[in-house]
Scaffold this motif. Structure first.
Motif, mmCIF file in Angstrom:
data_model
loop_
_atom_site.group_PDB
_atom_site.id
_atom_site.type_symbol
_atom_site.label_atom_id
_atom_site.label_comp_id
_atom_site.label_asym_id
_atom_site.label_seq_id
_atom_site.Cartn_x
_atom_site.Cartn_y
_atom_site.Cartn_z
ATOM 1 N N UNK A 52 21.575 4.426 -59.922
ATOM 2 C CA UNK A 52 21.678 5.434 -58.875
ATOM 3 C C UNK A 52 20.775 5.129 -57.681
ATOM 4 N N UNK A 53 19.691 4.393 -57.927
ATOM 5 C CA UNK A 53 18.669 4.205 -56.892
ATOM 6 C C UNK A 53 19.173 3.385 -55.708
ATOM 7 N N UNK A 54 20.017 2.386 -55.973
ATOM 8 C CA UNK A 54 20.460 1.488 -54.910
ATOM 9 C C UNK A 54 21.857 1.877 -54.436
ATOM 10 N N UNK A 55 22.018 2.253 -53.164
ATOM 11 C CA UNK A 55 23.345 2.649 -52.659
ATOM 12 C C UNK A 55 24.355 1.509 -52.802
ATOM 13 N N UNK A 56 25.531 1.842 -53.330
ATOM 14 C CA UNK A 56 26.604 0.871 -53.493
ATOM 15 C C UNK A 56 27.847 1.417 -52.819
ATOM 16 N N UNK A 57 28.725 0.516 -52.397
ATOM 17 C CA UNK A 57 29.982 0.911 -51.800
ATOM 18 C C UNK A 57 31.120 0.206 -52.532
ATOM 19 N N UNK A 58 32.160 0.965 -52.816
ATOM 20 C CA UNK A 58 33.305 0.387 -53.517
ATOM 21 C C UNK A 58 33.858 -0.784 -52.719
ATOM 22 N N UNK A 168 27.079 5.136 -62.132
ATOM 23 C CA UNK A 168 27.999 4.479 -61.203
ATOM 24 C C UNK A 168 28.818 5.503 -60.422
ATOM 25 N N UNK A 169 29.331 6.520 -61.123
ATOM 26 C CA UNK A 169 30.133 7.541 -60.452
ATOM 27 C C UNK A 169 29.294 8.337 -59.454
ATOM 28 N N UNK A 170 28.087 8.695 -59.854
ATOM 29 C CA UNK A 170 27.208 9.440 -58.944
ATOM 30 C C UNK A 170 26.838 8.602 -57.723
ATOM 31 N N UNK A 171 26.628 7.305 -57.957
ATOM 32 C CA UNK A 171 26.283 6.411 -56.851
ATOM 33 C C UNK A 171 27.431 6.321 -55.856
ATOM 34 N N UNK A 172 28.638 6.084 -56.363
ATOM 35 C CA UNK A 172 29.792 5.946 -55.489
ATOM 36 C C UNK A 172 30.124 7.253 -54.771
ATOM 37 N N UNK A 173 29.761 8.374 -55.404
ATOM 38 C CA UNK A 173 29.990 9.673 -54.770
ATOM 39 C C UNK A 173 28.915 10.019 -53.750
#
Length: 302
Positions: A52-58, A168-173
């Motif tokens: 969750x710490x590192x912003x990711x983009x699909x 992963x879901x929380x990050x992408x959201x």
């Protein structure tokens, strides 16, 4: 600290767990509770927070992510193939197969920071987010089949898979934790690595590797020889930037996950055999990881 010595503290924690369990009042019953705590709470929290710490983009860095998934995919395929060899004990293979393709994400995060700082940590976080679910599904499948447990049920209640998918879901959201909660969970998760490694040492039975020495050698050969070589081939062929090449190759050369022992034990597998594999993998990676990075440098210069 040189790259060669980077994994020495982890190996010393395994040794400490072995000595404490066998030569103090903190014997086997104490460590049974520690294993459950690590498996059901500490490791899942650490995975969730790290992802969750590192912003990711699909869709970002498709070539980079594809190389990481290809490394894991080859490891799974080769590990599964060993189970079809004549004379291989099914339960021993099901227990140890995961050590050929799973990886120690906590060591990976530490190594990434040394290789490229915050940016490299973000890259390794992407690989963790993509590959941990794949690896855990592949680890649970043979154990569930051999122990007679329902595969879908085991996946649904596997805390490592649940935590990774949730992260992963929380990050992408785009969700982020409030700072007090983030700090609290980070502190909870930070206990996972030392206690997890000491739990491996407490359950250590190096003699159990004698039950299937050739199978053990095959698993570790996949983990520490074939996968790094495959990673070097992939990143050179894909033409990734040099910094990303180093991260993928380091990812491929990581020691196997210390939680592999906990998973095997919890699912009725050959825990002693897996504990020996984890310990040897950590020791091999102390030299194998810097050698893999050196081999990448030679390939880049060729």
């Amino acid at each position: 600290m040189s790259q060669v010595l980077l994994l020495l503290p982890d190996f010393l924690l395994i040794v400490a767990g072995y000595l404490v369990c066998r030569h103090t009042a903190l014997d086997r019953p104490v460590w049974d509770g520690v294993e459950r705590l690590v498996y059901w709470l500490l490791f899942p929290v650490l995975l969730f927070v790290a992802i969750l710490r590192q912003p990711l983009q699909a869709g970002e860095m498709l070539s980079f992510a594809g190389c990481g998934l290809a490394v894991v995919g080859l490891g799974i395929a080769l590990a599964y193939a060993l189970g079809h060899l004549q004379g291989v004990d099914a339960l021993t293979h099901a227990s140890g197969a995961q050590t050929a393709f799973r990886f120690n994400s906590y060591v990976g995060l530490a190594m990434a920071e040394r290789l490229g700082g915050v940016q490299a940590v973000a890259w390794i976080a992407l690989l963790i987010a993509l590959c941990v679910p794949v690896c855990n599904v592949a680890a649970v499948w043979p154990l569930a089949r051999r122990s007679g447990q329902h595969f879908g049920r085991e996946l649904a209640r596997n805390p490592l898979i649940v935590a990774t998918v949730a992260g992963l879901l929380c990050n992408l959201a785009g969700l982020r934790l409030p700072e007090p909660l983030n700090i609290t969970l980070t502190r909870v998760g930070s206990a996972a690595l030392p206690l997890g490694l000491m739990a491996v040492g407490a359950g250590l039975q190096m003699g159990a590797l004698r039950d299937a020495p050739r199978l053990a050698a095959a698993f570790l050969g996949i983990r520490h020889l074939l996968l790094p070589l495959w990673a070097i081939t992939l990143v050179i062929t894909a033409g990734l930037p040099s910094a990303q090449q180093s991260v993928v190759v380091a990812f491929a050369a990581l020691p196997t996950a210390s939680s592999a022992y906990v998973l095997a034990t919890r699912m009725g597998g050959h825990g002693g055999f897996v504990a020996g594999l984890v310990s040897l993998s950590t020791l091999i990676a102390m030299l194998g990881l810097p050698l893999a990075l050196a081999a990448l440098g030679w390939a880049q210069a060729a």
